[in-house]
Every structure is written in structure tokens, then in C-alpha cells.
Design a protein around this motif. Structure first.
Motif, mmCIF file in Angstrom:
data_model
loop_
_atom_site.group_PDB
_atom_site.id
_atom_site.type_symbol
_atom_site.label_atom_id
_atom_site.label_comp_id
_atom_site.label_asym_id
_atom_site.label_seq_id
_atom_site.Cartn_x
_atom_site.Cartn_y
_atom_site.Cartn_z
ATOM 1 N N GLN A 6 0.834 -1.202 0.000
ATOM 2 C CA GLN A 6 0.000 0.000 0.000
ATOM 3 C C GLN A 6 0.872 1.257 0.000
ATOM 4 O OE1 GLN A 6 -3.236 0.264 -0.254
ATOM 5 N NE2 GLN A 6 -4.060 1.801 1.128
ATOM 6 N N LEU A 10 1.047 4.041 -3.011
ATOM 7 C CA LEU A 10 0.710 5.435 -2.727
ATOM 8 C C LEU A 10 1.875 6.363 -3.077
ATOM 9 C CD1 LEU A 10 -1.097 4.993 0.708
ATOM 10 C CD2 LEU A 10 -2.151 5.752 -1.432
ATOM 11 N N ALA A 51 -1.039 8.507 6.987
ATOM 12 C CA ALA A 51 -2.444 8.589 6.574
ATOM 13 C C ALA A 51 -2.826 10.037 6.278
ATOM 14 C CB ALA A 51 -3.347 8.000 7.656
ATOM 15 N N LEU A 56 -5.757 9.731 3.626
ATOM 16 C CA LEU A 56 -6.495 8.477 3.751
ATOM 17 C C LEU A 56 -6.955 8.308 5.189
ATOM 18 C CD1 LEU A 56 -4.061 6.028 1.910
ATOM 19 C CD2 LEU A 56 -6.228 6.863 1.035
ATOM 20 N N SER A 57 -7.994 7.514 5.370
ATOM 21 C CA SER A 57 -8.362 7.144 6.736
ATOM 22 C C SER A 57 -7.388 6.064 7.199
ATOM 23 C CB SER A 57 -9.798 6.612 6.787
ATOM 24 O OG SER A 57 -9.871 5.351 6.168
ATOM 25 N N ASP A 59 -8.185 3.256 8.438
ATOM 26 C CA ASP A 59 -8.701 1.978 7.941
ATOM 27 C C ASP A 59 -8.181 1.692 6.536
ATOM 28 O OD1 ASP A 59 -10.092 1.527 10.234
ATOM 29 O OD2 ASP A 59 -12.040 2.114 9.426
ATOM 30 N N GLU A 60 -8.260 2.700 5.667
ATOM 31 C CA GLU A 60 -7.814 2.507 4.292
ATOM 32 C C GLU A 60 -6.316 2.226 4.230
ATOM 33 O OE1 GLU A 60 -10.809 5.373 1.751
ATOM 34 O OE2 GLU A 60 -9.189 6.295 2.926
ATOM 35 N N LEU A 61 -5.558 2.943 5.049
ATOM 36 C CA LEU A 61 -4.105 2.760 5.019
ATOM 37 C C LEU A 61 -3.686 1.432 5.632
ATOM 38 C CD1 LEU A 61 -1.293 3.872 4.404
ATOM 39 C CD2 LEU A 61 -1.316 4.941 6.662
ATOM 40 N N LEU A 63 -5.699 -1.346 6.715
ATOM 41 C CA LEU A 63 -6.331 -2.564 6.212
ATOM 42 C C LEU A 63 -6.142 -2.710 4.710
ATOM 43 C CD1 LEU A 63 -9.610 -2.545 8.319
ATOM 44 C CD2 LEU A 63 -7.518 -3.825 8.735
ATOM 45 N N GLY A 64 -6.223 -1.613 3.982
ATOM 46 C CA GLY A 64 -5.980 -1.646 2.545
ATOM 47 C C GLY A 64 -6.975 -2.502 1.793
ATOM 48 N N GLY A 65 -7.956 -3.011 2.437
ATOM 49 C CA GLY A 65 -8.962 -3.871 1.832
ATOM 50 C C GLY A 65 -9.790 -4.493 2.934
ATOM 51 N N LYS A 66 -10.400 -5.608 2.644
ATOM 52 C CA LYS A 66 -11.291 -6.253 3.610
ATOM 53 C C LYS A 66 -10.553 -7.134 4.616
ATOM 54 C CE LYS A 66 -15.115 -4.704 1.852
ATOM 55 N NZ LYS A 66 -15.793 -3.628 2.466
#
Length: 160
Positions: A6, A10, A51, A56-57, A59-61, A63-66
Motif C-alpha cells: 500500500q 501510494l 495517513a 487516507l483514513s 482503515d484505508e491505510l 487494512l488496505g482492503g477487507k
């Protein structure tokens, strides 16, 4: 996507070199390289700064996904270790207070005056001895349980 992947994506999307990103984050280029090569991970404060830099939040940074990444696992483990350390400190403090109260009872018993009054009754603080022993035993028991739990946690994590 893992944190290292990630971060690399970025950085490249913004057309930044590792050196430029390192300057913006006030870290060395080697730190960026280590993060991108998954050799180590930044601390929580640095994750927040990254972040914010990439807008980015967390979570996005992180976890980068599910799915949960190793960064998310590290943050969860760090939090649980901190809680465990605080509980150990509290337990040790309680054990120390109990033990010291027992010692204080014995000291009070040793300096208290014992006398026989005019009616022939003995006046002494005998009750302090069992209370002192109970408090001291309780303090030692708290120390032992805390130590056992710490050793057990260490053993389980070592041979996981």
C-alpha cells in the motif's frame, strides 16, 4: 493489500521517491525502504502521519482492503500488550500494598503495650497476628498469580 504494498503504491501514485517521502515524514530513506520491503513497520504515530499525508483514513491505510494485514495485527497486539502491562502493574501494586499492610500489622503488634488491668484481664493486640499473616499471604499470592500469568503468556507466545 499489505501495508508495505500500500505504501509503495501510494508513493508511486504521487511520483515521490523514497528520499522525498522520507524528507516529508522526517525519517531516513532506509526507514521507507524497510517499510516497503516489509522488514519492519512504522509506529502508530508515524502511521497516523502517513495517513494524513496521503489523505487516507487509518482503515484505508492499515487494512488496505477487507482482510486483516500484518499492520492491523501488530496494532491489535500492541494494544493488548499495553493493557496486559497495565494490569500487571496494577496487580503488583495491589500485592505490594497487601504485603506492606501485613508487615505494618506485625510492627504495630510488636510495639503495642500488653498489660493486665485491675480485674486481671490481659490486654494485647493478638488479633493483629492472624490479620498480618492473612495480608502477607494475600500479597504473596497476588505476586505469584501475576508472575505465573506473565510466564504463561511469554511461554505461549514464544512457542506459538
Amino acid at each position: 493489500m499489505e501495508f508495505n504494498e500500500q505504501l509503495k503504491v501510494l508513493r508511486k501514485e504521487r511520483s515521490l521517491t523514497q528520499e522525498q517521502l522520507a524528507n516529508e515524514l522526517n525519517v531516513s530513506r532506509q526507514a521507507i525502504s524497510n517499510w516497503e520491503n516489509n522488514k519492519n513497520l512504522p509506529d502508530l504515530e508515524m502511521v497516523v502521519t502517513i495517513a494524513q499525508l496521503f489523505d487516507l483514513s487509518l482503515d484505508e491505510l492499515i487494512l488496505g482492503g477487507k482482510e486483516m494485514t500484518n499492520m492491523a495485527e501488530k496494532l491489535i497486539n500492541d494494544g493488548s500488550e499495553t493493557r496486559r502491562a497495565k494490569m500487571n502493574l496494577i496487580s503488583i501494586s495491589i500485592g505490594a500494598v497487601l504485603f506492606l499492610m501485613g508487615v505494618a500489622c506485625l510492627l504495630i503488634k510488636s510495639v503495642s503495650v500488653e498489660y493486665i488491668d485491675a480485674q486481671g484481664f490481659l490486654h494485647e493486640n493478638f488479633f493483629l497476628i492472624p490479620i498480618a499473616l492473612l495480608l502477607m499471604f494475600s500479597g504473596i499470592l497476588v505476586f505469584a498469580i501475576t508472575g505465573f500469568k506473565s510466564l504463561r503468556f511469554w511461554w505461549v507466545n514464544k512457542y506459538r
